[in-house]
Design a protein around this motif. Structure first.
Motif, PDB file in Angstrom:
ATOM      1  N   ALA A   1      24.645  -3.912  32.938  1.00 45.75           N
ATOM      2  CA  ALA A   1      24.206  -4.481  34.229  1.00 45.75           C
ATOM      3  C   ALA A   1      24.420  -5.983  34.178  1.00 45.75           C
ATOM      4  O   ALA A   1      23.788  -6.677  33.382  1.00 45.75           O
ATOM      5  CB  ALA A   1      22.728  -4.172  34.484  1.00 45.75           C
TER       6      ALA A   1
ATOM      7  N   LEU B   1      16.853  -1.428  39.910  1.00 42.02           N
ATOM      8  CA  LEU B   1      17.327  -1.762  38.563  1.00 42.02           C
ATOM      9  C   LEU B   1      16.390  -1.186  37.507  1.00 42.02           C
ATOM     10  O   LEU B   1      16.844  -0.646  36.485  1.00 42.02           O
ATOM     11  CB  LEU B   1      17.323  -3.279  38.386  1.00 42.02           C
ATOM     12  CG  LEU B   1      18.607  -4.039  38.567  1.00 42.02           C
ATOM     13  CD1 LEU B   1      18.360  -5.515  38.310  1.00 42.02           C
ATOM     14  CD2 LEU B   1      19.679  -3.533  37.614  1.00 42.02           C
TER      15      LEU B   1
ATOM     16  N   TYR C   1      17.097   2.309  36.611  1.00 36.76           N
ATOM     17  CA  TYR C   1      18.240   2.433  35.697  1.00 36.76           C
ATOM     18  C   TYR C   1      17.839   2.053  34.268  1.00 36.76           C
ATOM     19  O   TYR C   1      18.224   2.712  33.300  1.00 36.76           O
ATOM     20  CB  TYR C   1      19.408   1.549  36.161  1.00 36.76           C
ATOM     21  CG  TYR C   1      20.167   2.134  37.323  1.00 36.76           C
ATOM     22  CD1 TYR C   1      21.081   3.161  37.122  1.00 36.76           C
ATOM     23  CD2 TYR C   1      19.972   1.671  38.615  1.00 36.76           C
ATOM     24  CE1 TYR C   1      21.794   3.705  38.184  1.00 36.76           C
ATOM     25  CE2 TYR C   1      20.665   2.204  39.683  1.00 36.76           C
ATOM     26  CZ  TYR C   1      21.572   3.220  39.465  1.00 36.76           C
ATOM     27  OH  TYR C   1      22.263   3.780  40.513  1.00 36.76           O
TER      28      TYR C   1
ATOM     29  N   LEU D   1      26.706  -1.365  36.220  1.00 36.20           N
ATOM     30  CA  LEU D   1      26.283  -1.968  37.482  1.00 36.20           C
ATOM     31  C   LEU D   1      26.842  -3.378  37.500  1.00 36.20           C
ATOM     32  O   LEU D   1      26.625  -4.138  36.553  1.00 36.20           O
ATOM     33  CB  LEU D   1      24.758  -2.052  37.556  1.00 36.20           C
ATOM     34  CG  LEU D   1      23.974  -0.757  37.336  1.00 36.20           C
ATOM     35  CD1 LEU D   1      22.480  -1.054  37.275  1.00 36.20           C
ATOM     36  CD2 LEU D   1      24.280   0.214  38.468  1.00 36.20           C
TER      37      LEU D   1
ATOM     38  N   LEU E   1      29.191   0.871  39.743  1.00 37.53           N
ATOM     39  CA  LEU E   1      28.608   0.499  41.045  1.00 37.53           C
ATOM     40  C   LEU E   1      28.771  -0.997  41.234  1.00 37.53           C
ATOM     41  O   LEU E   1      28.209  -1.772  40.452  1.00 37.53           O
ATOM     42  CB  LEU E   1      27.114   0.849  41.093  1.00 37.53           C
ATOM     43  CG  LEU E   1      26.720   2.277  41.478  1.00 37.53           C
ATOM     44  CD1 LEU E   1      27.152   3.272  40.422  1.00 37.53           C
ATOM     45  CD2 LEU E   1      25.200   2.352  41.659  1.00 37.53           C
TER      46      LEU E   1
ATOM     47  N   LEU F   1      21.332  -4.684  43.600  1.00 37.19           N
ATOM     48  CA  LEU F   1      20.245  -3.703  43.694  1.00 37.19           C
ATOM     49  C   LEU F   1      18.917  -4.437  43.715  1.00 37.19           C
ATOM     50  O   LEU F   1      18.819  -5.575  43.255  1.00 37.19           O
ATOM     51  CB  LEU F   1      20.275  -2.772  42.469  1.00 37.19           C
ATOM     52  CG  LEU F   1      21.564  -1.963  42.259  1.00 37.19           C
ATOM     53  CD1 LEU F   1      21.517  -1.267  40.907  1.00 37.19           C
ATOM     54  CD2 LEU F   1      21.747  -0.946  43.373  1.00 37.19           C
TER      55      LEU F   1
END
Ligand code: ADQ
Length: 490
Positions: A286, A371, A374, A321, A362, A366
């Motif tokens: 992320a 988040l 996830y 992400l 993705l 978010l």
């Protein structure tokens, strides 16, 4: 120079908090943006970090309005005025996209992309820094006892510009990104001016001792001829004023992140992800889509893993992400294209007929709650920057995992500021892609007991050293050093 000895952490212990003193925060962007439901807090590390200051202290936030119109004049639920700065299209191009993001960002990140040097960008940077400094001074007229706290590489001339007008003002500067070795810094054509700009502050603070030492060494290398001297952690200027340097690793609002784990929306998100990835080990990345974050190296390492072990093609999923970032800068647009090519190639090579793809991607922002879901659902978080000032994502992950009763493992690049604080992670060198693939394998294979023990230690570190401690330590230090410097002048 004599070796720097005192860290900011040590200095923090000896000063008392200043809980209600006004603060004028000066940062490139204002903390609001227009979302689907109206004005909301903007995502990103800096806003996350400064939110507690704004909740607790009166004052003002000076920043670029990002070209938006009609922003509220006060930050909701606070006593903080928002003081927007409008930039012309040429200033956005030359100051923001140019000097900040194509000169200073790559330079300060060890020149891993080649910094571009343009005189016109430098001129715009100075001009815009003057606008920010003027606005901050106007705010200081309203709050004469305020601490001025300037943030990051966009505004490195601002401390000196304010100091010229207000010799006695307490001014702090925090650099959210690394400071490179003096050799790399010396490539900057305007290396002396930027240093003098920063040395207008009473306190110049960094995430790690390494960055701080690099800064002190740059001061000596570039400015010793002026009569400047480094003594311990201080820089004594030719006029006798002392600038304190401090090491102050930034953190997150750990209590808030931990509380997300119990929210119904987050629990629903976790259940949906557990369903989607049932029976598979979920690896997560992320990041802002930025070339410093090592996203390509991470994808290549996952590819090697799948190449080496065919069984993993169906037993492991990697979910990346990526928050859109600076897509008006050439290098960032190119990066997006390359990442998407890699994702396509890996899935093309390794998706098994009748099975889900191994790599999910993705490209979007978010909410913190999304988040958190996830984070809670992921078995392993991959944080693999080639260089990163701190990295808040790994701190958020260990906090949410621990609060959700998980046993997640963290693979963490040794080239992040966070690696200094979280040595219990599976540390990795992302420049060695094959080595990274073995580190990921090692993290997947860790026994639950070992994972839980490491997770507990990391979550505890983040809980104790949270962003509230960081803010109050920094503000107290700036107030104390500012008062001492003003006292010396009298
Ligand atoms: P960043 O480079 O932005 O920050 P980082 O510290 O990891 O990097 O912060 C990213 C933030 O974005 C995190 O708070 C995370 O929650 C959020 N985020 C990640 N993915 C997201 C998504 N898909 N949608 C919305 N938000 C997302 C800079 C420096 C860092 C330093 C911080 C703070 O580069 O080294 O840690 O400032 O000083």
């Amino acid at each position: 120079m004599s070796g720097p000895t005192t860290s900011g952490t040590a200095m923090r212990a000896s000063v008392t908090p200043e809980d209600d003193r006004p603060v004028i925060a000066v940062a490139n962007r204002l903390p609001l943006h227009r979302g689907e439901d109206g004005w909301e807090l903007a995502p990103g590390g800096l806003v996350t970090a400064l939110r507690p200051v704004m909740a607790a202290h009166p004052g003002a936030w000076v920043g670029w309005d990002g070209g938006t119109k009609g922003m509220p004049t006060t930050l909701p639920d606070s006593r903080v005025s928002l003081l927007p700065i409008a930039l012309s299209a040429a200033q956005v191009r030359d100051y923001y996209r140019g000097f900040a993001n194509a000169t200073m960002w790559p330079l300060l990140h060890n020149a891993i992309e080649k910094p571009r040097f343009e005189r016109s960008w430098w001129n715009a940077y100075q001009e815009v820094n003057r606008v920010f400094a003027d606005r901050a001074q106007a705010a200081a007229d309203e709050h004469p006892d305020a601490i001025t706290w300037v943030h990051d590489y966009h505004l490195m001339m601002v401390p000196q510009l304010i100091r010229n007008q207000r010799p006695e003002a307490p001014i702090g500067f925090f650099l959210h990104v690394p400071w490179p070795s003096p050799d790399i810094y010396a490539r900057l054509p305007w290396r002396e001016q930027i240093l003098w700009g920063l040395l207008g502050a009473d306190v110049v603070a960094f995430h790690t001792d390494d960055y701080r030492y690099n800064f002190l060494r740059s001061c000596v290398r570039q400015l010793a001829d002026s009569g400047l001297e480094v003594r311990g952690s201080g820089v004594v200027l030719p006029d006798g004023r002392t600038v304190t340097t401090a090491t102050a690793p930034i953190s997150i609002d750990a209590g808030e992140f931990a509380s997300f784990a119990a929210e119904p929306e987050v629990k629903d998100g976790i259940a949906a992800l557990e369903d989607q990835f049932a029976g598979r080990v979920l690896l997560l990345g992320a990041d802002r889509l930025d070339y410093t974050k090592g996203i390509i190296e991470r994808l290549l390492a996952v590819e090697m893993l799948l190449e080496r072990d065919p069984e993993m093609r169906t037993s492991v999923a990697f979910l990346q992400l990526a928050v859109p970032s600076r897509d008006d800068v050439r290098e960032y647009r190119q990066l997006r294209g390359i990442v998407e090519q890699h994702v396509g190639r890996i899935n093309g090579r390794f998706t098994q007929p009748g099975s889900d793809v191994p790599v999910h991607y993705l490209y979007r922002g978010l909410s913190p709650q999304q988040l958190a879901a996830y984070y809670a659902a992921a078995d392993v978080l991959l944080v693999t920057p080639l260089i990163d000032g701190m990295n808040l994502v790994c701190k958020e992950y260990v906090t949410v995992q621990q609060a959700a009763g998980g046993s997640g493992a963290l693979v963490l690049s040794e080239f992040t500021g966070a690696a200094v604080e979280l040595p219990q992670a599976v540390l990795c060198n992302p420049f060695d892609v094959e080595g990274l693939s073995y580190r990921i394998e090692q993290a997947i294979a860790l026994k639950p007991d070992a994972r839980r023990k490491a997770l507990a230690a990391m979550a505890e570190q983040v809980r104790v050293h949270d962003v509230h401690a960081w803010v109050s330590g920094q503000l107290t230090l700036i107030a104390a050093r500012g008062a001492a410097a003003a006292g010396n002048r009298r």
